[in-house]
Design an enzyme around this catalytic site. Structure first.
Site, PDB file in Angstrom:
ATOM      1  N   HIS A 378     -54.618   7.989 -13.775  1.00 14.71           N
ATOM      2  CA  HIS A 378     -53.554   8.663 -13.024  1.00 14.71           C
ATOM      3  C   HIS A 378     -52.628   9.493 -13.882  1.00 14.71           C
ATOM      4  O   HIS A 378     -51.693  10.096 -13.350  1.00 14.71           O
ATOM      5  CB  HIS A 378     -52.720   7.642 -12.255  1.00 14.71           C
ATOM      6  N   LYS A 569     -39.143  13.418  -5.334  1.00 12.42           N
ATOM      7  CA  LYS A 569     -40.163  12.700  -6.104  1.00 12.42           C
ATOM      8  C   LYS A 569     -39.420  11.901  -7.164  1.00 12.42           C
ATOM      9  O   LYS A 569     -38.214  12.084  -7.334  1.00 12.42           O
ATOM     10  CB  LYS A 569     -41.160  13.672  -6.746  1.00 12.42           C
ATOM     11  N   ARG A 570     -40.098  11.003  -7.873  1.00  9.11           N
ATOM     12  CA  ARG A 570     -39.417  10.303  -8.954  1.00  9.11           C
ATOM     13  C   ARG A 570     -38.800  11.308  -9.925  1.00  9.11           C
ATOM     14  O   ARG A 570     -39.356  12.396 -10.145  1.00  9.11           O
ATOM     15  CB  ARG A 570     -40.404   9.384  -9.684  1.00  9.11           C
ATOM     16  N   LYS A 575     -41.537  16.404 -14.326  1.00 13.97           N
ATOM     17  CA  LYS A 575     -41.463  16.963 -12.973  1.00 13.97           C
ATOM     18  C   LYS A 575     -40.418  18.072 -12.878  1.00 13.97           C
ATOM     19  O   LYS A 575     -40.322  18.774 -11.874  1.00 13.97           O
ATOM     20  CB  LYS A 575     -41.191  15.855 -11.957  1.00 13.97           C
ATOM     21  N   THR A 677     -49.021  14.055  -4.546  1.00 12.32           N
ATOM     22  CA  THR A 677     -49.401  13.905  -3.143  1.00 12.32           C
ATOM     23  C   THR A 677     -48.244  14.371  -2.263  1.00 12.32           C
ATOM     24  O   THR A 677     -48.464  14.744  -1.106  1.00 12.32           O
ATOM     25  CB  THR A 677     -49.732  12.439  -2.795  1.00 12.32           C
ATOM     26  N   LYS A 681     -48.133  16.483   1.508  1.00 13.30           N
ATOM     27  CA  LYS A 681     -47.357  16.121   2.701  1.00 13.30           C
ATOM     28  C   LYS A 681     -46.566  17.324   3.207  1.00 13.30           C
ATOM     29  O   LYS A 681     -46.483  17.565   4.416  1.00 13.30           O
ATOM     30  CB  LYS A 681     -46.390  14.969   2.378  1.00 13.30           C
TER      31      LYS A 681
HETATM   32  C1  PLP Z   1     -45.632  10.771  -1.586  1.00 16.68           C
HETATM   33  C2  PLP Z   1     -44.518  10.053  -2.237  1.00 16.68           C
HETATM   34  C3  PLP Z   1     -44.328  10.136  -3.614  1.00 16.68           C
HETATM   35  C4  PLP Z   1     -45.196  10.994  -4.509  1.00 16.68           C
HETATM   36  O1  PLP Z   1     -44.585  12.260  -4.611  1.00 16.68           O
HETATM   37  P1  PLP Z   1     -45.031  13.298  -5.752  1.00 16.68           P
HETATM   38  O2  PLP Z   1     -44.284  14.536  -5.392  1.00 16.68           O
HETATM   39  O3  PLP Z   1     -46.505  13.467  -5.624  1.00 16.68           O
HETATM   40  O4  PLP Z   1     -44.603  12.714  -7.050  1.00 16.68           O
HETATM   41  C5  PLP Z   1     -43.271   9.446  -4.174  1.00 16.68           C
HETATM   42  N1  PLP Z   1     -42.437   8.706  -3.420  1.00 16.68           N
HETATM   43  C6  PLP Z   1     -42.587   8.615  -2.088  1.00 16.68           C
HETATM   44  C7  PLP Z   1     -41.622   7.803  -1.314  1.00 16.68           C
HETATM   45  C8  PLP Z   1     -43.632   9.276  -1.451  1.00 16.68           C
HETATM   46  O5  PLP Z   1     -43.772   9.158  -0.123  1.00 16.68           O
END
Ligand code: PLP
Length: 849
Positions: A378, A569-570, A575, A677, A681
């Site tokens: 990952h 995101k985190r 990032k 991911t 979304k």
């Molecule tokens: C989908 C999701 C992530 C992953 O987000 P990335 O932008 O791919 O890092 C992190 N936290 C939550 C709550 C999510 O639903």
């Protein structure tokens, strides 16, 4: 409680949510009242909203249980190949809505609750998120469970039932504070404890030679108590199981103390053993190296493998029950998928079971192990790769260390056979690293112990072959694969965005829910003004709803007519939330410099948790809040720019934010984000993406066409080139006065007049220590943002692009991902057949396994 009539009405129209039948509605009302009375022991005079939530959850769960039992009976009868998804994280979020949707009873439940005078949306908000994950990796595991159930696979999730999930984030004076996530405080109506399946897990001790081979003795035992949660497939009567282990002290724990007469101390110390499943480590893309974490990893693997072997042995053919002893059949009946290296101790543990306990010869056991296991990588970030100190393993898992040494010995013999005399290659490929204290490289162990190794997006899978695992690729190229990540369209469209779901179903029917490719049919209406208007209307409604939520919960007023520019995101340097900050400050400076210039009003929302020990990430959160404070309170800025930090980003908040997004920020340094991911979304919900050619963004751009996405910045090759020639941030800083001003403002405390040094360290990183090359991409980013602002002025153009985004998101269904894992790694095919519903006849009446 007020009833939002429009929502109830809207939800009623949707036939994919099941049609409300008078009989069903009456049955649900009866069951609900029965649970309120007998389970919650309340009447309507004293019941709280939470009581109603629990009564409802139990009512909905009742609809699952017959399907759950029957599915497991069916697997026992058919004995198909089982898929075991091993993960230290399952970021499930809430279960109530998802269960109602997958069971097709949402409309009946809506109607029942309406008739009872209760607001279902209010009750849904009382469910605690199952926050047993950090971010993408944990959420991927949750999406995969949904897809595997929907595709009728005999699949099981295995993990840890953390008593405390990911911490709750509070922002106080602009800074993150962590609160423990006591998610089980009020009980968990979705889980079922299974004390009858409790299993022992050993730690410490030593290894002795016996006539029957090696034995691990003098160990400390801790029990693993399983809790099962149902995983319903979409509309197919399949219910799979997520089994999470909880640590339990054995009755005779600390017998020594009993004998010493210190009974009280012995009882108190039982907690120590049970600490193993106490709390999720809150690191995302970072290896902490803590002993308790190693124990968690082994605890999960050891309990899970016993369960897998028990189920393998208890095969049933026809009416004959017997114990399977032919372990050659294991790879035909069992697939074990390792979600990163976190569960990689499953490899030496399976070897220990086969060799030490079942008495198989080493080579036979090794062939079985490799054929059974597969590993998903990952990340390529070095700080995230697990490398456990040999000393720690020696102490906690002495037999496993021996096994790892033996695996390494045989592995290095193969390396030497292939590259005689290449000692440097041997050093690089060893499972044991020597520099700076001996450590076991868990990724190397995972590759050697698996028949398949995959990355999670095409570009990432190429990088692991050409860079991170180059030597291993050269040795066994046939192991290396790609499985581009996906998301479940049930949660991330059907459930979270009913307005858009309806609109899509009106146009193309409901098949898209399980065949997301069908969204491509929407392309024909991309230029249709009526469809464009309808898509815009849904987006506007979603934005309004989010604006109302933000005002109600946080007292912030935002302009729903502005562009919602969202970066959730985190928080991590790779990032590049800090790059977003540079853009915000640039916009601010431009407004101040030229207040009368026309501009596209924006509401920039940034959200995400920083690991509690990650100093720089926490500083970035503070900078965002300090910038927000200046920008939002400057009368000269007004409605043109607002900056909001979204507190406590988590699955249930993502479900509200993403449907309201206009612009999705996916701006990691090329080569650092394995897939992402979140990006998918947003695309699925009709936001446009501004992003780099990193992770799955590359494939998204390919699917929708470059004209429908705002791609900017360095490619992986250009980043590599920059590293080779040497990155000097001052080159960019000195060449661009606008950039220089922004960095200077961060440097000299423009946003913190009371503490001018507050962000000096961030400015220092930008100029001297930046591993992620923010200033090198600044110019391209700002220009691309201008382009996005300009396109936004042309609403018809924007929505046309948005429709192309939605229409081309079919590839990113986790159903597609899981079908590929099934075909190319597990040897399992999907089934679109429905199991008989509980009221339908069945031929089989057999015991559960
Ligand atoms: C989908 C999701 C992530 C992953 O987000 P990335 O932008 O791919 O890092 C992190 N936290 C939550 C709550 C999510 O639903």
């Amino acid at each position: 409680m007020s009833i939002p009539q429009s929502d109830v009405e809207r939800r009623k129209q949707i036939s994919v949510r099941g049609i409300a039948q008078v009989g069903d509605v009456n049955e649900i009302k009866k069951t609900f009242n029965r649970h309120l009375h007998y389970t919650l022991v309340k009447d309507r005079n004293v019941a709280t909203a939470r009581d109603y939530y629990f009564a409802l959850a139990h009512t909905v769960k009742d609809h699952l249980v017959s399907r759950w039992i029957r599915t497991q009976q069916y697997y026992y009868e058919k004995d198909p190949k089982r898929v075991y998804y091993l993960s230290l994280e399952f970021y499930m979020g809430r279960s109530l809505s998802n269960t109602m949707i997958n069971l097709g009873i949402q409309n009946s439940v809506d109607e029942a609750l309406y008739q009872l005078g209760l607001d279902i949306e209010e009750l849904e908000e009382l469910e605690e998120d199952a926050g047993l994950g950090n971010g993408g990796l944990g959420r991927l595991a949750a999406c995969f469970l949904d897809s595997m159930a929907t595709l009728g696979m005999a699949a099981y999730g295995y993990g840890i039932r953390y008593e405390y999930g990911i911490f709750a984030q509070k922002i106080i004076n602009g800074e993150q504070q962590e609160e423990p996530d006591d998610w089980l405080r009020f009980g968990n109506p979705w889980e079922k404890a299974r004390p009858e399946y409790m299993l022992p897990v050993n730690f410490y001790g030593n290894v002795v030679d016996t006539p029957n081979g090696k034995k691990w003795v003098n160990t400390q035992v801790i029990f693993a108590l399983p809790y099962d949660s149902p995983i319903p497939g979409y509309n197919n009567n399949v219910v799979n199981t997520l089994r999470l282990w909880s640590a339990k002290s054995p009755i005779d724990f600390n017998l020594k103390f009993f004998n010493d007469g210190d009974y009280i101390q012995a009882v108190l110390d039982r907690n120590l053993a049970e600490n193993i499943s106490r709390v999720l480590y809150p690191n995302d893309n970072n290896f902490g190296g803590k002993e308790l974490r190693l124990k968690q990893e082994y605890f999960m693997c050891a309990a899970t493998l016993q369960d897998i072997i028990r189920r393998f042995k208890a095969a049933k053919f026809g009416t004959r029950e017997y114990t399977r002893t032919d372990f050659d059949l294991l790879p035909d009946k069992v697939a074990i998928q390792l979600n990163d290296t976190h569960p990689s101790l499953a490899i030496p543990e399976l070897m220990r079971i086969l060799v030490d306990i079942e008495g198989l010869p080493w080579n036979k056991a090794w062939n079985i192990t490799v054929k059974t296991c597969a590993y998903t990588n990952h990340t390529v970030l070095p700080e995230a790769l697990e490398r456990w100190p040999v000393e720690m393993l020696q102490n906690i898992l002495p037999r496993h260390l021996e096994i790892i040494y033996q695996i390494n010995h045989l592995h290095l013999e193969e390396v030497l056979k292939k590259w005689p005399g290449d000692l440097d290659r041997m050093r690089r490929m060893s499972l044991i690293e020597e520099e700076g204290g001996k450590r076991v490289n868990m990724a190397h162990l995972s590759i050697v112990g698996s028949h398949a190794v995959n990355g999670v997006a095409r570009i990432h899978s190429e990088i692991i072959k050409s860079d991170l695992f180059k030597d291993f690729y050269e040795m066994t190229p046939e192991k290396f694969q790609n499985k581009t990540n996906g998301i479940t369209p049930r949660r991330w469209l059907l459930m979270c965005n009913p307005g858009l779901s309806d609109l899509i179903s009106d146009k193309i029917g409901e098949d898209w829910v399980v065949h997301l490719d069908q969204l491509s049919k929407l392309t024909q209406w991309a230029k249709d003004p009526n469809f464009q208007r309808a898509v815009m209307k849904v987006k506007q409604e979603n934005k309004l709803k989010l604006a109302q939520l933000l005002e109600k919960e946080y007292g912030v007023k935002i302009n729903p007519g502005s562009m919602f520019d969202i970066h959730v995101k985190r928080i991590h340097e790779y990032k590049r939330q800090l790059l977003n900050c540079l853009h915000i400050i640039t916009l601010y400076n431009r407004i101040k410099r030229n207040p009368s210039a026309k501009c596209t009003p924006r509401t920039v929302m940034i959200g995400g948790k920083a690991a509690p020990g990650y100093y720089t990430a926490k500083k970035i959160i503070k900078l965002i809040n300090c910038v927000a404070n200046v920008v939002n309170n400057d009368p000269m800025v007004g409605d043109k720019l607002k900056v909001i930090f979204l507190e406590n980003y988590r699955v249930s908040l993502a479900e509200k934010i993403i449907p309201a997004a206009d612009l999705s920020e996916q701006i990691s340094t090329a080569g650092t984000e394995a897939s992402g991911t979140g990006n998918m979304k947003f695309q699925l919900n009709g936001a446009l993406t501004i992003g780099t050619l990193d992770g799955a963004n590359v494939e998204m751009a390919e699917e929708m066409g470059r004209e429908n996405i705002f791609i900017f910045g360095m490619t992986v090759e250009e980043v590599e080139e920059l590293k080779r020639k040497g990155y000097n941030a001052y080159d960019y800083y000195n060449a661009n006065p606008e950039l220089k001003l922004v960095v200077d403002q961060i440097q000299n405390g423009f946003f913190t007049p009371n503490n001018p040094d507050e962000f000096k360290d961030l400015a220092d990183i930008l100029l001297k220590y930046d591993r992620f090359f923010l200033l090198a991409d600044y110019d391209a980013y700002i220009k691309k943002q201008e382009e996005a602002s300009n396109v936004y002025q042309d609403q018809a153009k924007w929505v046309e692009m948005a429709i192309h985004n939605i229409a081309s998101s079919g590839k990113f269904s986790s159903d597609r991902t899981i079908i590929e894992y099934g075909r190319e790694i597990w040897g399992v095919e999907p089934s679109y057949e429905k199991l008989p519903a509980p009221h339908e006849p069945r031929e089989l009446t057999l015991k559960e396994n």
